[in-house]
Design an enzyme around this catalytic site. Structure first.
Site, mmCIF file in Angstrom:
data_model
loop_
_atom_site.group_PDB
_atom_site.id
_atom_site.type_symbol
_atom_site.label_atom_id
_atom_site.label_comp_id
_atom_site.label_asym_id
_atom_site.label_seq_id
_atom_site.Cartn_x
_atom_site.Cartn_y
_atom_site.Cartn_z
ATOM 1 N N ARG A 195 41.861 36.581 48.926
ATOM 2 C CA ARG A 195 43.284 36.256 48.828
ATOM 3 C C ARG A 195 43.774 35.906 50.219
ATOM 4 O O ARG A 195 43.423 36.579 51.196
ATOM 5 C CB ARG A 195 44.096 37.439 48.265
ATOM 6 C CG ARG A 195 43.961 37.651 46.767
ATOM 7 C CD ARG A 195 44.590 36.512 45.949
ATOM 8 N NE ARG A 195 44.447 36.690 44.509
ATOM 9 C CZ ARG A 195 43.438 36.234 43.773
ATOM 10 N NH1 ARG A 195 42.457 35.564 44.334
ATOM 11 N NH2 ARG A 195 43.408 36.446 42.470
ATOM 12 N N ASP A 217 39.142 29.360 51.182
ATOM 13 C CA ASP A 217 39.418 28.890 49.812
ATOM 14 C C ASP A 217 40.812 29.344 49.379
ATOM 15 O O ASP A 217 41.290 28.957 48.319
ATOM 16 C CB ASP A 217 38.363 29.456 48.846
ATOM 17 C CG ASP A 217 38.526 28.880 47.444
ATOM 18 O OD1 ASP A 217 38.596 27.640 47.315
ATOM 19 O OD2 ASP A 217 38.616 29.666 46.469
ATOM 20 N N GLU A 226 49.745 29.648 49.879
ATOM 21 C CA GLU A 226 49.150 28.521 49.131
ATOM 22 C C GLU A 226 50.009 28.064 47.955
ATOM 23 O O GLU A 226 49.961 26.901 47.549
ATOM 24 C CB GLU A 226 47.751 28.897 48.623
ATOM 25 C CG GLU A 226 47.737 29.969 47.538
ATOM 26 C CD GLU A 226 46.323 30.366 47.123
ATOM 27 O OE1 GLU A 226 45.483 30.599 48.009
ATOM 28 O OE2 GLU A 226 46.066 30.453 45.915
ATOM 29 N N HIS A 277 41.575 26.958 46.475
ATOM 30 C CA HIS A 277 41.372 28.083 45.551
ATOM 31 C C HIS A 277 40.493 27.651 44.363
ATOM 32 O O HIS A 277 40.868 27.796 43.214
ATOM 33 C CB HIS A 277 42.724 28.624 45.053
ATOM 34 C CG HIS A 277 42.664 30.086 44.689
ATOM 35 N ND1 HIS A 277 43.647 30.983 44.972
ATOM 36 C CD2 HIS A 277 41.719 30.813 44.048
ATOM 37 C CE1 HIS A 277 43.328 32.186 44.526
ATOM 38 N NE2 HIS A 277 42.146 32.103 43.953
HETATM 39 P P1 NAI Z 1 35.915 44.178 42.811
HETATM 40 O O1 NAI Z 1 37.033 45.017 42.322
HETATM 41 O O2 NAI Z 1 34.622 44.189 42.068
HETATM 42 O O3 NAI Z 1 35.583 44.547 44.334
HETATM 43 C C1 NAI Z 1 36.577 44.756 45.301
HETATM 44 C C2 NAI Z 1 36.005 45.676 46.368
HETATM 45 O O4 NAI Z 1 37.016 45.833 47.369
HETATM 46 C C3 NAI Z 1 35.672 47.070 45.837
HETATM 47 O O5 NAI Z 1 34.383 47.464 46.262
HETATM 48 C C4 NAI Z 1 36.753 47.955 46.450
HETATM 49 O O6 NAI Z 1 36.305 49.279 46.719
HETATM 50 C C5 NAI Z 1 37.046 47.202 47.737
HETATM 51 N N1 NAI Z 1 38.331 47.570 48.306
HETATM 52 C C6 NAI Z 1 39.459 47.995 47.667
HETATM 53 N N2 NAI Z 1 40.428 48.284 48.562
HETATM 54 C C7 NAI Z 1 39.891 48.040 49.777
HETATM 55 C C8 NAI Z 1 40.384 48.175 51.106
HETATM 56 N N3 NAI Z 1 41.636 48.621 51.348
HETATM 57 N N4 NAI Z 1 39.566 47.852 52.120
HETATM 58 C C9 NAI Z 1 38.299 47.407 51.894
HETATM 59 N N5 NAI Z 1 37.762 47.278 50.666
HETATM 60 C C10 NAI Z 1 38.557 47.598 49.624
HETATM 61 O O7 NAI Z 1 36.495 42.704 42.908
HETATM 62 P P2 NAI Z 1 35.695 41.325 42.924
HETATM 63 O O8 NAI Z 1 35.486 40.850 41.531
HETATM 64 O O9 NAI Z 1 34.520 41.460 43.806
HETATM 65 O O10 NAI Z 1 36.780 40.348 43.560
HETATM 66 C C11 NAI Z 1 37.207 40.502 44.898
HETATM 67 C C12 NAI Z 1 38.437 39.644 45.134
HETATM 68 O O11 NAI Z 1 38.074 38.267 45.043
HETATM 69 C C13 NAI Z 1 39.541 39.790 44.069
HETATM 70 O O12 NAI Z 1 40.417 40.857 44.404
HETATM 71 C C14 NAI Z 1 40.248 38.469 44.114
HETATM 72 O O13 NAI Z 1 41.368 38.582 44.956
HETATM 73 C C15 NAI Z 1 39.237 37.515 44.725
HETATM 74 N N6 NAI Z 1 38.858 36.431 43.833
HETATM 75 C C16 NAI Z 1 38.990 35.135 44.270
HETATM 76 C C17 NAI Z 1 38.627 34.076 43.464
HETATM 77 C C18 NAI Z 1 38.720 32.640 43.920
HETATM 78 O O14 NAI Z 1 38.637 31.710 43.094
HETATM 79 N N7 NAI Z 1 38.862 32.374 45.214
HETATM 80 C C19 NAI Z 1 38.155 34.304 42.094
HETATM 81 C C20 NAI Z 1 37.986 35.700 41.748
HETATM 82 C C21 NAI Z 1 38.349 36.712 42.592
#
Ligand code: NAI
Length: 326
Positions: free
Chosen positions: A231, A255, A260, A292
Site C-alpha cells: 500500500r 506498484d 494514487e 496498482h
Molecule cells: P497477509 O495478511 O498474509 O500478510 C501480512 C503480513 O504483515 C503478516 O505476516 C503480518 O503479521 C504482517 N504485519 C502486520 N502488521 C505488521 C506491522 N505493523 N509490521 C510488520 N508486519 C506486519 O497479507 P498478504 O496477502 O501477504 O498481503 C500483504 C499486503 O499486500 C496486503 O495488506 C495488501 O495491502 C497488499 N496487496 C497488494 C496488491 C496489489 O495489487 N498491489 C494485491 C494484494 C495485496
C-alpha cells in the site's frame, strides 16, 4: 440479492458476469468510485462490491445503511479504505478476499525489481527505435545480495521463495514473526541498515503508515532498491523522492502510491497531473511505477470473483463466512 459494483473495469465485468448469472444474483455495474457523492447509486441494492480506492468512511456507511445495504464486499485483500468497525456497529457485514493469488503480487514485485536492476524499461524503448547501444544499461547481479522483506505473510513468503531462487540472502521483519527456514528475522532498523533491496508486504495500519519516512533515509544502505507492491502510504512519498534526489536510494519500484486514488486505473495521458511528487517520481530514470496492477492475472481475477460471490452467498444465507473483516 442485488449488488452494486463500484469502480468496475471491463476485466471485472468479464469475470463476474457469468458467475453472477450462474448464482442468480443481479448486479449493477458502475465505473464510478464509491464515495459520499455516488453512494446514492447503491439505492435498491442489498450489497455493494468495492475495490481498493473506493471510499467507505463513516459518512458513506451512514448512507449505505439508510439504503438498506447489508454487505460491503471488498473484491481485494486490503481493507484500509473501509471503516469496518463503524460498519459492524451499523450491522453491516464487511467481507474481503484475503488470498486470491499471492503469486500474482510477488511475481510482479520481482518483475519490477528485475526490470529496474537490468534496465529493461530503457532497453525496450531503445531497441524499438533501433537504438542498440548499451551505454548506461549496466545493471547488477541479484545473486548474493541481501533482500529485506517487510511483512512475511502470504505474499511476503512467496517473494522470499522467489528471492531464494535467485540466490539472495533473505532477512525479514514482521510484527508477528514466524519460523521460515533460511530466513533471519531482524529489527526493522536492522533491515534498513543491512538490505540491498527492501520489499514491502505488510498491510497499511496505524502502525505501518509511513514506516519508511525521512528518518529512514539516515538508516538505509546507500543505493538500496525499494519495492512497494503493498500500500502506498507505507512509504512517505516526499521522503522517497528526497532519497532519490539525494541519491541515497538507488532505485524505486512502485506498484502503489500514497495518493494514487484519482490517478491510478485511469487514462490521464492527455491531462495535466496536479500531484508534483508523483510527476517528479515518474520523471526519474531510476523509478518505475505501475498502476496498482500487481494483482492483475487471470488466475487472481477468477479467484477474486469466485470468493466474492461465495462470501455474499454465505452471509445472505446465514452461513458462517470466514472472510468477514472484524
Ligand atoms: P497477509 O495478511 O498474509 O500478510 C501480512 C503480513 O504483515 C503478516 O505476516 C503480518 O503479521 C504482517 N504485519 C502486520 N502488521 C505488521 C506491522 N505493523 N509490521 C510488520 N508486519 C506486519 O497479507 P498478504 O496477502 O501477504 O498481503 C500483504 C499486503 O499486500 C496486503 O495488506 C495488501 O495491502 C497488499 N496487496 C497488494 C496488491 C496489489 O495489487 N498491489 C494485491 C494484494 C495485496
Amino acid at each position: 440479492m442485488k449488488i452494486a459494483f463500484f469502480d468496475v473495469k471491463s476485466y471485472d465485468r468479464e469475470v463476474f458476469e457469468p458467475k453472477l448469472k450462474a448464482a442468480k444474483i443481479r448486479a449493477k455495474f458502475y465505473d464510478t468510485r464509491l464515495d459520499e457523492e455516488d453512494a446514492v447509486l447503491a439505492k435498491g441494492c442489498d450489497a455493494v462490491c468495492v475495490f481498493v480506492n473506493d471510499v467507505v468512511n463513516k459518512a458513506v456507511i451512514d448512507q449505505l445503511n439508510e439504503y438498506g445495504i447489508k454487505i460491503i464486499a471488498l473484491r481485494c485483500a486490503g481493507f484500509n479504505n473501509v471503516d469496518f468497525k463503524y460498519a459492524a456497529a451499523k450491522g453491516i457485514k464487511v467481507v474481503r478476499v484475503p488470498a486470491y493469488s499471492p503469486y500474482a503480487v510477488a511475481e510482479h514485485a520481482m518483475a519490477l525489481l528485475l526490470t529496474s536492476t537490468r534496465k529493461i524499461h530503457k532497453s525496450y524503448i531503445r531497441t524499438r527505435d533501433f537504438n542498440f547501444s548499451l551505454q548506461g544499461l549496466t545493471g547488477f547481479d541479484l545473486y548474493g545480495k541481501t533482500v529485506g522483506v517487510i511483512g512475511t505473510g502470504k505474499i511476503g513468503r512467496v517473494f522470499i521463495d522467489i528471492s531464494k531462487g535467485f540466490g539472495m540472502n533473505v532477512i525479514a521483519y514482521d510484527k508477528f514473526p514466524s519460523d521460515i527456514p533460511g530466513v533471519e528475522y531482524k529489527a526493522l532498523d536492522d533491515i534498513y541498515k543491512e538490505a540491498d533491496i527492501i520489499s514491502f508486504h505488510c498491510p497499511l495500519t496505524d502502525d505501518t503508515r509511513h514506516m519508511f519516512n525521512l528518518g529512514t533515509l539516515g538508516k538505509i544502505k546507500p543505493g538500496v532498491v525499494i519495492i512497494n507492491t503493498s500500500r502506498g502510504a507505507l512509504i512517505d512519498a516526499e521522503a522517497l523522492l528526497e532519497g532519490i534526489k539525494t541519491k541515497k536510494i538507488g532505485a524505486a519500484c512502485l506498484d502503489v502510491y500514497e495518493e494514487e486514488s484519482g490517478y491510478f486505473y485511469e487514462d490521464l495521458s492527455g491531462s495535466i497531473i496536479d500531484d508534483d511528487t508523483l510527476s517528479r517520481l515518474i520523471s526519474m530514470p531510476n523509478v518505475i511505477v505501475t498502476s496498482h496492477q500487481a494483482f492483475l492475472t487471470k488466475e487472481a481475477l477468477e479467484n477474486i470473483a469466485t470468493t466474492t460471490i461465495e462470501n455474499i452467498r454465505q452471509i445472505d444465507s446465514g452461513e458462517e463466512c470466514k472472510n468477514i473483516v472484524s
